[in-house]
Design an enzyme around this catalytic site. Structure first.
Site, PDB file in Angstrom:
ATOM      1  N   ASN A 113      -8.676  -6.594 -10.285  1.00  0.00           N
ATOM      2  CA  ASN A 113      -8.676  -4.970  -9.659  1.00  0.00           C
ATOM      3  C   ASN A 113      -7.481  -4.176  -9.939  1.00  0.00           C
ATOM      4  O   ASN A 113      -6.621  -4.491  -9.370  1.00  0.00           O
ATOM      5  CB  ASN A 113      -8.669  -5.055  -7.954  1.00  0.00           C
ATOM      6  CG  ASN A 113      -8.623  -3.857  -7.504  1.00  0.00           C
ATOM      7  OD1 ASN A 113      -8.817  -2.797  -8.329  1.00  0.00           O
ATOM      8  ND2 ASN A 113      -8.493  -3.757  -6.218  1.00  0.00           N
ATOM      9  N   PRO A 114      -7.403  -4.064 -11.238  1.00  0.00           N
ATOM     10  CA  PRO A 114      -6.041  -3.406 -11.955  1.00  0.00           C
ATOM     11  C   PRO A 114      -6.025  -1.957 -11.292  1.00  0.00           C
ATOM     12  O   PRO A 114      -6.842  -1.339 -10.762  1.00  0.00           O
ATOM     13  CB  PRO A 114      -6.369  -3.433 -13.472  1.00  0.00           C
ATOM     14  CG  PRO A 114      -7.753  -3.118 -13.630  1.00  0.00           C
ATOM     15  CD  PRO A 114      -8.360  -3.841 -12.105  1.00  0.00           C
ATOM     16  N   PHE A 123      -0.564  -3.262  -2.119  1.00  0.00           N
ATOM     17  CA  PHE A 123      -1.812  -2.353  -2.024  1.00  0.00           C
ATOM     18  C   PHE A 123      -2.691  -2.898  -0.736  1.00  0.00           C
ATOM     19  O   PHE A 123      -2.934  -4.038  -0.663  1.00  0.00           O
ATOM     20  CB  PHE A 123      -2.603  -2.411  -3.515  1.00  0.00           C
ATOM     21  CG  PHE A 123      -3.887  -1.800  -3.565  1.00  0.00           C
ATOM     22  CD1 PHE A 123      -3.956  -0.641  -3.798  1.00  0.00           C
ATOM     23  CD2 PHE A 123      -4.933  -2.804  -3.421  1.00  0.00           C
ATOM     24  CE1 PHE A 123      -5.286  -0.113  -3.844  1.00  0.00           C
ATOM     25  CE2 PHE A 123      -6.279  -2.213  -3.697  1.00  0.00           C
ATOM     26  CZ  PHE A 123      -6.471  -0.741  -3.745  1.00  0.00           C
TER      27      PHE A 123
END
Ligand code: GLN
Length: 289
Positions: free
Chosen positions: A195-196, A95
């Site tokens: 920060n899932p 990510f």
């Protein structure tokens, strides 16, 4: 005296900006500058003082512009993403850290004191964990990540930062839904930051093309995006010491649901929604009772 840009740089930037604008990219000029600086191996500000652009460099620049125009994220083209005081290595499989997440580190600051253990759940490239290690070197930092591909980026960034003199981050491969995760730390952690993935599957079709380059498992969490929140809250409740801090990033539409989840669990106090710099409720924080 007026500072003149060498014509090569100026012409290349004009062409690059035009190409990216035509491709619908919002910050076309800034991105063209960053790509040209990357090709020339200089900083964006040094571009102004740079030499002319050679044919090989121009060719490479235009290759990158073409890839950017097809939706490859800028950060995958330069291989780095800025986050707080860091430049993280990123690419396919991890990510890309977003600037809004930077605030999570600040929200946790009062807990990041000597002897504190901090856990970053779903650490990805290591943005949160490595920032804590750099800015609060007295803390012990643990970065948990499930994805094998993301772990490679995480280990690389952790190695780079340690080599640069930052305090070490412990990388723990693991799934935050695993009841055996970090059992040795239960009740001893000062802060859990996460920060899932929280993007609703239901909005997948309407998302910008760039998001296709982030790993699915870092973005999506069930139809409403909230699928992992109960597991994050439960794990944090087990890990944190009384008085410990939980900070979770989420979508602005999810603030109420997350705060209801935390308030309903019975083991949290000071449950609060926290705004990002534009005033949108993008974080929820709570203190372990
Ligand atoms: N903020 C990201 C985005 O909207 C999503 C991050 C996440 O799911 N953790 O692209």
């Amino acid at each position: 005296m007026q500072l003149m840009q060498p014509s090569g740089v100026r012409a290349e930037l004009a062409a690059g900006t035009a190409e990216l604008t035509a491709a619908g990219i919002a910050s076309a000029r800034a991105e063209a500058e960053l790509l040209l600086a990357h090709v020339l191996g200089c900083s964006r500000t040094r571009l102004l003082l740079g030499d002319h652009v050679g044919p090989a460099e121009a060719g490479r620049f235009h290759q990158l512009l073409n890839r950017r125009a097809t939706g490859v994220p800028l950060q995958h083209l330069t291989g780095t993403a800025p986050f707080r005081h860091l430049e993280l290595a990123v690419g396919p499989g991890v990510f890309i850290p977003r600037p809004e997440t930077e605030l999570l580190v600040e929200l946790a600051a009062p807990w990041l004191v000597a002897g504190a253990t901090v856990v970053d759940l779903g650490a990805g490239s290591g943005a949160i964990a490595l920032s804590v290690a750099q800015e609060f070197p007295v803390a012990r930092v643990i970065a948990v990540e499930r994805s094998e591909r993301a772990l490679q980026w995480l280990r690389r960034n952790a190695g780079n930062r340690q080599a640069a003199g930052d305090s070490a981050v412990e990388v723990v491969p693991g799934d935050l839904t695993d009841p055996a995760l970090l059992t040795g730390l239960s009740g001893g952690v000062a802060a859990v930051l996460a920060n899932p993935p929280y993007v609703p599957e239901s909005i997948r079709a309407g998302l910008p093309a760039e998001l296709a380059h982030d790993p699915d498992e870092a973005l999506f969490a069930g139809p409403d995006g909230l699928a992992l929140m109960p597991a994050v809250a439960e794990l944090a409740a087990r890990l944190l010491r009384p008085g410990g801090f939980l900070g979770i990033e989420h979508d602005e539409t999810q603030a109420q649901a997350v705060s209801r989840l935390l308030s309903g669990a019975g083991c949290w106090v000071s449950v609060a929604g926290r705004p990002d710099l534009t005033g949108r409720p993008r974080f929820s924080t709570a203190v372990r009772a």
